[in-house]
Design an enzyme around this catalytic site. Structure first.
Site, PDB file in Angstrom:
ATOM      1  N   PRO A 129      66.846  21.025  35.099  1.00  0.00           N
ATOM      2  CA  PRO A 129      67.645  20.260  36.061  1.00  0.00           C
ATOM      3  C   PRO A 129      66.853  19.859  37.310  1.00  0.00           C
ATOM      4  O   PRO A 129      67.031  18.777  37.828  1.00  0.00           O
ATOM      5  CB  PRO A 129      68.789  21.216  36.404  1.00  0.00           C
ATOM      6  CG  PRO A 129      68.925  22.078  35.192  1.00  0.00           C
ATOM      7  CD  PRO A 129      67.541  22.237  34.633  1.00  0.00           C
ATOM      8  N   ILE A 158      67.429  18.036  26.345  1.00  0.00           N
ATOM      9  CA  ILE A 158      66.510  18.356  25.246  1.00  0.00           C
ATOM     10  C   ILE A 158      66.952  17.647  23.964  1.00  0.00           C
ATOM     11  O   ILE A 158      68.036  17.919  23.437  1.00  0.00           O
ATOM     12  CB  ILE A 158      66.422  19.887  25.030  1.00  0.00           C
ATOM     13  CG1 ILE A 158      66.016  20.584  26.341  1.00  0.00           C
ATOM     14  CG2 ILE A 158      65.455  20.218  23.883  1.00  0.00           C
ATOM     15  CD1 ILE A 158      64.719  20.106  26.981  1.00  0.00           C
ATOM     16  N   ILE A 338      71.030 -14.717  25.583  1.00  0.00           N
ATOM     17  CA  ILE A 338      71.076 -15.824  24.617  1.00  0.00           C
ATOM     18  C   ILE A 338      72.425 -15.839  23.885  1.00  0.00           C
ATOM     19  O   ILE A 338      72.955 -16.899  23.558  1.00  0.00           O
ATOM     20  CB  ILE A 338      69.871 -15.727  23.645  1.00  0.00           C
ATOM     21  CG1 ILE A 338      68.590 -16.105  24.397  1.00  0.00           C
ATOM     22  CG2 ILE A 338      70.073 -16.597  22.400  1.00  0.00           C
ATOM     23  CD1 ILE A 338      67.295 -15.870  23.635  1.00  0.00           C
ATOM     24  N   GLU A 364      60.289  10.813  27.877  1.00  0.00           N
ATOM     25  CA  GLU A 364      58.854  11.060  27.654  1.00  0.00           C
ATOM     26  C   GLU A 364      58.005  10.678  28.859  1.00  0.00           C
ATOM     27  O   GLU A 364      56.866  10.218  28.708  1.00  0.00           O
ATOM     28  CB  GLU A 364      58.367  10.275  26.434  1.00  0.00           C
ATOM     29  CG  GLU A 364      58.881  10.811  25.132  1.00  0.00           C
ATOM     30  CD  GLU A 364      58.097  12.019  24.671  1.00  0.00           C
ATOM     31  OE1 GLU A 364      58.752  13.048  24.452  1.00  0.00           O
ATOM     32  OE2 GLU A 364      56.874  11.941  24.540  1.00  0.00           O
ATOM     33  N   THR A 366      59.058   8.929  32.754  1.00  0.00           N
ATOM     34  CA  THR A 366      59.584   7.611  33.135  1.00  0.00           C
ATOM     35  C   THR A 366      58.435   6.604  33.169  1.00  0.00           C
ATOM     36  O   THR A 366      57.256   6.982  33.256  1.00  0.00           O
ATOM     37  CB  THR A 366      60.209   7.661  34.548  1.00  0.00           C
ATOM     38  OG1 THR A 366      59.154   7.943  35.474  1.00  0.00           O
ATOM     39  CG2 THR A 366      61.297   8.725  34.668  1.00  0.00           C
TER      40      THR A 366
HETATM   41  N1  COS Z   1      46.370  15.177  29.984  1.00  0.00           N
HETATM   42  C1  COS Z   1      45.677  16.323  30.054  1.00  0.00           C
HETATM   43  N2  COS Z   1      45.607  17.081  31.181  1.00  0.00           N
HETATM   44  C2  COS Z   1      46.274  16.648  32.256  1.00  0.00           C
HETATM   45  C3  COS Z   1      47.030  15.475  32.241  1.00  0.00           C
HETATM   46  C4  COS Z   1      47.058  14.730  31.037  1.00  0.00           C
HETATM   47  N3  COS Z   1      47.758  13.581  30.938  1.00  0.00           N
HETATM   48  N4  COS Z   1      47.598  15.310  33.438  1.00  0.00           N
HETATM   49  C5  COS Z   1      47.212  16.324  34.199  1.00  0.00           C
HETATM   50  N5  COS Z   1      46.414  17.163  33.475  1.00  0.00           N
HETATM   51  C6  COS Z   1      45.772  18.369  33.941  1.00  0.00           C
HETATM   52  C7  COS Z   1      44.845  18.051  35.115  1.00  0.00           C
HETATM   53  O1  COS Z   1      43.561  17.712  34.650  1.00  0.00           O
HETATM   54  C8  COS Z   1      44.877  19.334  35.910  1.00  0.00           C
HETATM   55  O2  COS Z   1      44.042  20.268  35.307  1.00  0.00           O
HETATM   56  P1  COS Z   1      42.889  21.103  36.144  1.00  0.00           P
HETATM   57  O3  COS Z   1      43.475  21.441  37.470  1.00  0.00           O
HETATM   58  O4  COS Z   1      42.612  22.283  35.270  1.00  0.00           O
HETATM   59  O5  COS Z   1      41.746  20.160  36.245  1.00  0.00           O
HETATM   60  C9  COS Z   1      46.296  19.848  35.689  1.00  0.00           C
HETATM   61  O6  COS Z   1      46.755  19.244  34.471  1.00  0.00           O
HETATM   62  C10 COS Z   1      47.241  19.493  36.796  1.00  0.00           C
HETATM   63  O7  COS Z   1      47.186  18.118  36.998  1.00  0.00           O
HETATM   64  P2  COS Z   1      47.927  17.414  38.224  1.00  0.00           P
HETATM   65  O8  COS Z   1      47.493  18.024  39.497  1.00  0.00           O
HETATM   66  O9  COS Z   1      47.769  15.937  38.040  1.00  0.00           O
HETATM   67  O10 COS Z   1      49.444  17.873  37.960  1.00  0.00           O
HETATM   68  P3  COS Z   1      50.785  17.374  38.585  1.00  0.00           P
HETATM   69  O11 COS Z   1      51.703  18.505  38.716  1.00  0.00           O
HETATM   70  O12 COS Z   1      50.534  16.536  39.795  1.00  0.00           O
HETATM   71  O13 COS Z   1      51.298  16.485  37.347  1.00  0.00           O
HETATM   72  C11 COS Z   1      52.063  14.542  36.178  1.00  0.00           C
HETATM   73  C12 COS Z   1      51.485  15.159  37.464  1.00  0.00           C
HETATM   74  C13 COS Z   1      52.812  13.317  36.630  1.00  0.00           C
HETATM   75  C14 COS Z   1      50.903  14.145  35.283  1.00  0.00           C
HETATM   76  C15 COS Z   1      52.993  15.491  35.385  1.00  0.00           C
HETATM   77  O14 COS Z   1      53.912  16.118  36.236  1.00  0.00           O
HETATM   78  C16 COS Z   1      53.781  14.752  34.311  1.00  0.00           C
HETATM   79  O15 COS Z   1      53.243  14.360  33.281  1.00  0.00           O
HETATM   80  N6  COS Z   1      55.073  14.547  34.547  1.00  0.00           N
HETATM   81  C17 COS Z   1      55.939  13.879  33.592  1.00  0.00           C
HETATM   82  C18 COS Z   1      56.569  14.860  32.699  1.00  0.00           C
HETATM   83  C19 COS Z   1      57.222  14.183  31.556  1.00  0.00           C
HETATM   84  O16 COS Z   1      56.683  13.293  30.925  1.00  0.00           O
HETATM   85  N7  COS Z   1      58.412  14.604  31.273  1.00  0.00           N
HETATM   86  C20 COS Z   1      59.135  14.014  30.188  1.00  0.00           C
HETATM   87  C21 COS Z   1      59.983  14.975  29.578  1.00  0.00           C
HETATM   88  S1  COS Z   1      59.270  15.812  28.286  1.00  0.00           S
HETATM   89  S2  COS Z   1      59.919  14.768  26.767  1.00  0.00           S
END
Ligand code: COS
Length: 380
Positions: A129, A158, A338, A364, A366
């Site tokens: 949440p 989920i 359309i 997956e 936004t």
């Molecule tokens: N692939 C692999 N590793 C990744 C990555 C990616 N796409 N994105 C970040 N990482 C790694 C980074 O390299 C970092 O590792 P190290 O510190 O060991 O070098 C670590 O993860 C943390 O990265 P970051 O500081 O960028 O993390 P944040 O908390 O700022 O994450 C995003 C930012 C936006 C990338 C993350 O929160 C995210 O993907 N959010 C979306 C989640 C999502 O898609 N939810 C959908 C529901 S699930 S179906």
């Protein structure tokens, strides 16, 4: 550069298209209205190995690659986004085991999914949440107790929640460590303390099940941790990097369905003395729709192909996801336009397609998160 699919891929595309036309389309509206889970269709899909096409042969699956799966998912998305999501998000939930599981975990968990006569699904439990886009802020706790972990918390939105046989649940062993405390656990649906909460009543994608998960003192053996304590955030990120082209492909399939409806309608709807497709305003909309679908598909194919080559495709996967799903929304919006007033009525398929499109821009990650991931790669 070869733009042609192989003979096997063309045959796969034909088979799945026929499946979508004969088994999904005829019941799509019924499931959209009832919101029931389409077990009957899932069972038929399992007989074609579609629910577990990405499981390698050594674990009982057909071992198809990412490009093959993108081809499959586009056809399923053409059939119905809800039913496609139930199948495609199962494929996504397979990924943490595939990417991070030990040999024993793969045998046990992937093996469960590959009996075509007893179709079983799995689910990916990351979102909470208060932790959606900011996945690292999740609050579900995991406390080590001997050879087990005790999990407490709540997951929401989920896909396949409540119909899955097992879940990858992400929990933190130490919130102070932020993302480095996050750990991925394989949790069986029948584990004591694990239950399903609210089943969501959605605008679109209604044939897929979206549920809340509740974990109350759920005891999970340490042997069911994926990759090790503190590795869960990476497992989640790698899963999403790999799964995103498939979500883009659902969008491409949906957009194609909307385009076909709009094209057919514009040929038979006469206004001002000629079919509206002969009015330049409509003809140009059709041209733009066709072009968008093609470029979205090309991005999905490229990202999937790169993943199949073992290349880093973080940037390309995000492009495929957001373009595929933004295009789906744009094309569906134009398809309704359309159709004029008729497009707003439930008698016309585009009404359902329009509702289904919206969620694809949100799931997956936004489409704003995709741009964040992509821009971080550009600026690195
Ligand atoms: N692939 C692999 N590793 C990744 C990555 C990616 N796409 N994105 C970040 N990482 C790694 C980074 O390299 C970092 O590792 P190290 O510190 O060991 O070098 C670590 O993860 C943390 O990265 P970051 O500081 O960028 O993390 P944040 O908390 O700022 O994450 C995003 C930012 C936006 C990338 C993350 O929160 C995210 O993907 N959010 C979306 C989640 C999502 O898609 N939810 C959908 C529901 S699930 S179906």
């Amino acid at each position: 550069m070869d733009f042609a699919l192989t003979e096997e891929q063309k045959a796969l595309q034909r088979t799945v298209h026929e499946f979508a036309a004969n088994e999904i389309r005829p019941v799509a509206r019924q499931y959209d209205e009832s919101g029931e889970f389409p077990w009957e269709v899932i069972s038929k899909a399992a007989r074609l190995e579609l629910t577990y096409s990405g499981v390698p042969e050594e674990y009982g699956g057909p071992g198809l690659g990412m490009l093959d799966n993108v081809i499959i998912i586009e056809e399923l998305g053409w059939g119905c986004v809800g039913i496609a999501s139930a199948i495609a998000l199962n494929q996504i939930a397979i990924l943490p085991v595939l990417l991070a599981g030990t040999e024993e975990q793969k045998r046990e968990y992937l093996g469960r999914l590959t009996d075509p006569d007893n179709p079983r699904l799995c689910a990916f439990g990351l979102t909470e949440p208060e932790a959606g886009s900011d996945a690292a802020s999740l609050k579900t706790r995991a406390v080590r107790d001997g050879d087990e972990y005790v999990l407490n918390g709540q997951k929401c939105f989920i896909t396949n929640g409540g119909v899955a046989d097992f879940y990858t649940v992400f929990a933190t062993v130490d919130p102070a460590k932020k993302y480095q405390g996050i750990t991925a656990f394989l949790v069986d649906a029948d584990t004591p303390g694990f239950s399903v909460g609210k089943i969501e009543h959605k605008m679109g994608m209604r044939a897929s099940r979206t549920a809340e998960l509740i974990l109350e003192d759920v005891r999970v053996p340490a042997s069911r941790v994926l990759r090790g304590e503190g590795q869960g955030f990476y497992v989640a990120m790698e899963t999403l990097d790999t799964s995103r082209p498939g979500v883009g492909a659902i969008g491409v399939g949906l957009a194609r369905a909307a385009f076909e409806e709009a094209l057919a309608y514009s040929k038979q709807r006469v206004q001002f003395g000629k079919p509206i497709c002969r009015q330049q305003a409509i003809a140009f909309m059709l041209a733009d729709m066709a072009t968008k679908i093609d470029y979205a598909r090309l991005l999905c194919y490229r990202a999937a192909w790169m993943l199949d080559q073992g290349m880093n495709a973080i940037k390309e996967s995000s492009m495929a996801k957001y373009v595929g799903t933004d295009v789906a929304m744009e094309v569906c919006t134009d398809a309704v336009q359309i159709h004029g007033g008729y497009g707003y009525m439930k008698d016309y398929l585009v009404e359902k397609l329009f509702r289904d499109a919206k969620i694809l821009q949100i799931v997956e990650g936004t489409n704003q998160i995709q741009r964040l991931v992509l821009s971080a790669q550009l600026l690195a």
